[in-house]
Design a protein around this motif. Structure first.
Motif, PDB file in Angstrom:
ATOM      1  N   TYR A  55       0.839  -1.198   0.000  1.00  0.00           N
ATOM      2  CA  TYR A  55       0.000   0.000   0.000  1.00  0.00           C
ATOM      3  C   TYR A  55       0.878   1.253   0.000  1.00  0.00           C
ATOM      4  O   TYR A  55       1.746   1.412   0.857  1.00  0.00           O
ATOM      5  CB  TYR A  55      -0.904   0.025   1.232  1.00  0.00           C
ATOM      6  CG  TYR A  55      -1.881  -1.130   1.267  1.00  0.00           C
ATOM      7  CD1 TYR A  55      -3.119  -1.020   0.660  1.00  0.00           C
ATOM      8  CD2 TYR A  55      -1.552  -2.324   1.885  1.00  0.00           C
ATOM      9  CE1 TYR A  55      -4.018  -2.077   0.673  1.00  0.00           C
ATOM     10  CE2 TYR A  55      -2.440  -3.385   1.910  1.00  0.00           C
ATOM     11  CZ  TYR A  55      -3.669  -3.252   1.302  1.00  0.00           C
ATOM     12  OH  TYR A  55      -4.552  -4.304   1.308  1.00  0.00           O
ATOM     13  N   VAL A  56       0.623   2.138  -0.960  1.00  0.00           N
ATOM     14  CA  VAL A  56       1.342   3.411  -1.022  1.00  0.00           C
ATOM     15  C   VAL A  56       0.463   4.478  -0.381  1.00  0.00           C
ATOM     16  O   VAL A  56      -0.729   4.588  -0.676  1.00  0.00           O
ATOM     17  CB  VAL A  56       1.685   3.798  -2.478  1.00  0.00           C
ATOM     18  CG1 VAL A  56       2.308   5.188  -2.532  1.00  0.00           C
ATOM     19  CG2 VAL A  56       2.610   2.757  -3.091  1.00  0.00           C
ATOM     20  N   LEU A  69      -5.088   4.879   0.416  1.00  0.00           N
ATOM     21  CA  LEU A  69      -4.014   3.885   0.387  1.00  0.00           C
ATOM     22  C   LEU A  69      -4.141   3.195  -0.970  1.00  0.00           C
ATOM     23  O   LEU A  69      -5.183   2.599  -1.271  1.00  0.00           O
ATOM     24  CB  LEU A  69      -4.189   2.860   1.495  1.00  0.00           C
ATOM     25  CG  LEU A  69      -4.149   3.408   2.908  1.00  0.00           C
ATOM     26  CD1 LEU A  69      -5.517   3.370   3.538  1.00  0.00           C
ATOM     27  CD2 LEU A  69      -3.158   2.620   3.718  1.00  0.00           C
ATOM     28  N   ILE A  70      -3.113   3.277  -1.795  1.00  0.00           N
ATOM     29  CA  ILE A  70      -3.178   2.732  -3.153  1.00  0.00           C
ATOM     30  C   ILE A  70      -2.551   1.334  -3.142  1.00  0.00           C
ATOM     31  O   ILE A  70      -1.362   1.189  -2.843  1.00  0.00           O
ATOM     32  CB  ILE A  70      -2.450   3.650  -4.160  1.00  0.00           C
ATOM     33  CG1 ILE A  70      -2.912   5.108  -4.029  1.00  0.00           C
ATOM     34  CG2 ILE A  70      -2.622   3.124  -5.574  1.00  0.00           C
ATOM     35  CD1 ILE A  70      -4.358   5.377  -4.350  1.00  0.00           C
ATOM     36  N   MET A  82       5.295   4.983  -6.498  1.00  0.00           N
ATOM     37  CA  MET A  82       5.792   5.980  -5.541  1.00  0.00           C
ATOM     38  C   MET A  82       6.684   6.994  -6.242  1.00  0.00           C
ATOM     39  O   MET A  82       6.564   8.196  -6.014  1.00  0.00           O
ATOM     40  CB  MET A  82       6.577   5.308  -4.408  1.00  0.00           C
ATOM     41  CG  MET A  82       5.710   4.588  -3.415  1.00  0.00           C
ATOM     42  SD  MET A  82       6.674   3.825  -2.091  1.00  0.00           S
ATOM     43  CE  MET A  82       7.159   5.273  -1.170  1.00  0.00           C
ATOM     44  N   SER A  83       7.546   6.504  -7.095  1.00  0.00           N
ATOM     45  CA  SER A  83       8.457   7.381  -7.828  1.00  0.00           C
ATOM     46  C   SER A  83       7.684   8.309  -8.769  1.00  0.00           C
ATOM     47  O   SER A  83       7.983   9.503  -8.867  1.00  0.00           O
ATOM     48  CB  SER A  83       9.454   6.533  -8.607  1.00  0.00           C
ATOM     49  OG  SER A  83      10.288   7.336  -9.391  1.00  0.00           O
ATOM     50  N   ASP A  84       6.704   7.760  -9.448  1.00  0.00           N
ATOM     51  CA  ASP A  84       5.925   8.528 -10.429  1.00  0.00           C
ATOM     52  C   ASP A  84       4.927   9.492  -9.784  1.00  0.00           C
ATOM     53  O   ASP A  84       4.570  10.504 -10.377  1.00  0.00           O
ATOM     54  CB  ASP A  84       5.148   7.590 -11.353  1.00  0.00           C
ATOM     55  CG  ASP A  84       6.041   6.786 -12.275  1.00  0.00           C
ATOM     56  OD1 ASP A  84       7.236   7.137 -12.418  1.00  0.00           O
ATOM     57  OD2 ASP A  84       5.549   5.783 -12.846  1.00  0.00           O
ATOM     58  N   HIS A  85       4.451   9.164  -8.583  1.00  0.00           N
ATOM     59  CA  HIS A  85       3.352   9.921  -7.980  1.00  0.00           C
ATOM     60  C   HIS A  85       3.657  10.486  -6.594  1.00  0.00           C
ATOM     61  O   HIS A  85       2.734  10.827  -5.846  1.00  0.00           O
ATOM     62  CB  HIS A  85       2.088   9.061  -7.930  1.00  0.00           C
ATOM     63  CG  HIS A  85       1.581   8.705  -9.280  1.00  0.00           C
ATOM     64  ND1 HIS A  85       0.859   9.580 -10.059  1.00  0.00           N
ATOM     65  CD2 HIS A  85       1.741   7.576 -10.023  1.00  0.00           C
ATOM     66  CE1 HIS A  85       0.571   9.004 -11.212  1.00  0.00           C
ATOM     67  NE2 HIS A  85       1.097   7.797 -11.214  1.00  0.00           N
ATOM     68  N   LYS A  88       4.884   8.747  -0.261  1.00  0.00           N
ATOM     69  CA  LYS A  88       5.800   8.962   0.865  1.00  0.00           C
ATOM     70  C   LYS A  88       6.123   7.690   1.648  1.00  0.00           C
ATOM     71  O   LYS A  88       7.196   7.557   2.204  1.00  0.00           O
ATOM     72  CB  LYS A  88       5.209   9.979   1.848  1.00  0.00           C
ATOM     73  CG  LYS A  88       4.848  11.309   1.225  1.00  0.00           C
ATOM     74  CD  LYS A  88       6.059  12.166   0.973  1.00  0.00           C
ATOM     75  CE  LYS A  88       5.699  13.556   0.534  1.00  0.00           C
ATOM     76  NZ  LYS A  88       5.335  13.713  -0.843  1.00  0.00           N
ATOM     77  N   ARG A  89       5.149   6.760   1.691  1.00  0.00           N
ATOM     78  CA  ARG A  89       5.347   5.551   2.494  1.00  0.00           C
ATOM     79  C   ARG A  89       4.815   4.332   1.757  1.00  0.00           C
ATOM     80  O   ARG A  89       3.817   4.405   1.048  1.00  0.00           O
ATOM     81  CB  ARG A  89       4.621   5.672   3.829  1.00  0.00           C
ATOM     82  CG  ARG A  89       5.231   6.717   4.731  1.00  0.00           C
ATOM     83  CD  ARG A  89       4.512   6.796   6.048  1.00  0.00           C
ATOM     84  NE  ARG A  89       3.295   7.598   5.856  1.00  0.00           N
ATOM     85  CZ  ARG A  89       2.394   7.802   6.784  1.00  0.00           C
ATOM     86  NH1 ARG A  89       2.520   7.264   7.961  1.00  0.00           N
ATOM     87  NH2 ARG A  89       1.341   8.556   6.539  1.00  0.00           N
ATOM     88  N   LEU A  90       5.495   3.214   1.980  1.00  0.00           N
ATOM     89  CA  LEU A  90       5.081   1.930   1.439  1.00  0.00           C
ATOM     90  C   LEU A  90       4.840   1.001   2.622  1.00  0.00           C
ATOM     91  O   LEU A  90       5.747   0.779   3.429  1.00  0.00           O
ATOM     92  CB  LEU A  90       6.166   1.368   0.516  1.00  0.00           C
ATOM     93  CG  LEU A  90       5.872   0.041  -0.167  1.00  0.00           C
ATOM     94  CD1 LEU A  90       4.607   0.132  -1.014  1.00  0.00           C
ATOM     95  CD2 LEU A  90       7.063  -0.376  -1.015  1.00  0.00           C
TER      96      LEU A  90
END
Length: 105
Positions: A55-56, A69-70, A82-85, A88-90
């Motif tokens: 979950y990102v 939560l994606i 995470m890099s593209d959008h 902040k947290r995984l």
């Protein structure tokens, strides 16, 4: 649930609100009564196991209920997102606590 009943949510944030306070929403059920948890993988749009998903949090992508939560089926895709959008947290399923959910409202 193990009794065949189901619950559906607009997004993962609402699902976690429900799961983390199950007694409030369905006092007759316990966490042990949950047979399966499915979430929709962001890229494939396929149902994946919510307990093993990645979950990102805190990205620039919002869900139907705002901050969300994606979910992803793989760590690599979650990190790419995470890099593209600007995520902040995984997190993993077990890492998601009521305090986090409160920050998304």
């Amino acid at each position: 649930f193990t009794d065949g009943s189901t619950a559906f949510f607009d997004g993962t944030k609402d699902m976690f609100k429900y799961l983390l306070d199950l007694q409030r929403y369905v006092p007759s059920k316990k966490a042990a009564d949950i047979e399966k948890i499915h979430v929709t993988d962001y890229y494939s749009m396929n149902a994946i196991d919510g307990r093993t998903a990645w979950y990102v949090v805190d990205s620039d992508v919002y869900g139907p209920m705002g901050k969300e939560l994606i979910p992803f089926g793989s760590e690599a895709e979650a990190k790419e997102f995470m890099s593209d959008h600007g995520g902040k947290r995984l997190l993993r399923f077990a890492d998601i606590a009521p305090e986090l959910i409160g920050t998304l409202d």
